[in-house]
Design a protein around this motif. Structure first.
Motif, mmCIF file in Angstrom:
data_model
loop_
_atom_site.group_PDB
_atom_site.id
_atom_site.type_symbol
_atom_site.label_atom_id
_atom_site.label_comp_id
_atom_site.label_asym_id
_atom_site.label_seq_id
_atom_site.Cartn_x
_atom_site.Cartn_y
_atom_site.Cartn_z
ATOM 1 N N GLU A 16 5.839 -4.031 -13.322
ATOM 2 C CA GLU A 16 5.929 -2.745 -12.636
ATOM 3 C C GLU A 16 4.869 -1.786 -13.156
ATOM 4 O OE1 GLU A 16 9.241 0.741 -12.389
ATOM 5 O OE2 GLU A 16 9.933 -1.315 -12.107
ATOM 6 N N PHE A 17 4.244 -1.079 -12.221
ATOM 7 C CA PHE A 17 3.245 -0.065 -12.539
ATOM 8 C C PHE A 17 3.603 1.207 -11.793
ATOM 9 C CE2 PHE A 17 1.025 -4.127 -12.490
ATOM 10 C CZ PHE A 17 0.462 -4.151 -13.749
ATOM 11 N N CYS A 18 3.389 2.319 -12.422
ATOM 12 C CA CYS A 18 3.496 3.612 -11.748
ATOM 13 C C CYS A 18 2.077 4.056 -11.441
ATOM 14 C CB CYS A 18 4.198 4.637 -12.636
ATOM 15 S SG CYS A 18 5.938 4.272 -12.854
ATOM 16 N N VAL A 19 1.770 4.185 -10.167
ATOM 17 C CA VAL A 19 0.419 4.567 -9.749
ATOM 18 C C VAL A 19 0.503 5.744 -8.794
ATOM 19 C CG1 VAL A 19 -0.523 2.241 -10.053
ATOM 20 C CG2 VAL A 19 0.423 2.901 -7.848
ATOM 21 N N PRO A 20 -0.510 6.588 -8.784
ATOM 22 C CA PRO A 20 -0.501 7.707 -7.844
ATOM 23 C C PRO A 20 -0.712 7.222 -6.414
ATOM 24 C CG PRO A 20 -2.566 7.635 -9.059
ATOM 25 C CD PRO A 20 -1.674 6.580 -9.653
ATOM 26 N N GLN A 21 -0.389 8.068 -5.451
ATOM 27 C CA GLN A 21 -0.639 7.738 -4.054
ATOM 28 C C GLN A 21 -2.127 7.451 -3.885
ATOM 29 O OE1 GLN A 21 1.461 7.470 -1.386
ATOM 30 N NE2 GLN A 21 3.179 7.768 -2.753
ATOM 31 N N TYR B 26 -4.957 0.785 -2.464
ATOM 32 C CA TYR B 26 -5.082 -0.236 -3.499
ATOM 33 C C TYR B 26 -5.358 -1.598 -2.876
ATOM 34 C CZ TYR B 26 -3.127 3.296 -6.525
ATOM 35 O OH TYR B 26 -2.935 4.458 -7.221
ATOM 36 N N ASN C 107 5.496 -4.327 -3.819
ATOM 37 C CA ASN C 107 6.183 -3.161 -3.264
ATOM 38 C C ASN C 107 5.408 -1.918 -3.652
ATOM 39 O OD1 ASN C 107 8.584 -4.363 -2.069
ATOM 40 N ND2 ASN C 107 9.082 -4.938 -4.158
ATOM 41 N N TYR C 108 5.291 -1.019 -2.695
ATOM 42 C CA TYR C 108 4.543 0.211 -2.932
ATOM 43 C C TYR C 108 5.215 1.338 -2.160
ATOM 44 C CZ TYR C 108 0.746 3.610 -2.741
ATOM 45 O OH TYR C 108 0.003 4.745 -2.829
ATOM 46 N N ASP C 109 5.470 2.428 -2.832
ATOM 47 C CA ASP C 109 6.059 3.612 -2.213
ATOM 48 C C ASP C 109 7.380 3.278 -1.519
ATOM 49 O OD1 ASP C 109 6.108 6.340 -1.705
ATOM 50 O OD2 ASP C 109 4.957 6.180 0.151
#
Length: 83
Positions: free
Chosen positions: A19-24, A27, A51-53
């Motif tokens: 799992e990564f926390c990335v800004p909007q 990618y 999975n994203y957002d």
């Protein structure tokens, strides 16, 4: 952004979750398979899900040596109104 080298996924019948926390933003997910069977079939059935957002952004299993999936957007939503 982040890379996992070959050999990092050696256990069979095991779900790897990273799992990564990335800004909007936009990618590109790139997966490589040195055997060319796309993590499917010859040595069991495998797959990946990105999975994203809060939604499924990419999924795959059968490809050749490499697969790329682009997801997200660099578009910024409308500015909030000061009502």
């Amino acid at each position: 952004v982040h890379t996992h080298e070959a050999g990092a996924y050696e256990l069979q019948n095991y779900d790897y979750e990273i799992e990564f926390c990335v800004p909007q933003g936009e990618y590109e997910f790139v997966i490589n398979d040195e055997f060319g069977d796309g993590i499917c079939c010859d040595y069991g059935i495998g797959w990946y899900v990105v999975n994203y957002d809060g939604a499924e952004a990419a999924i795959g299993w059968k490809f050749n040596k490499q697969e790329k999936k682009t997801f997200g957007s660099c578009d910024v939503g409308p500015a909030p109104s000061n009502v």
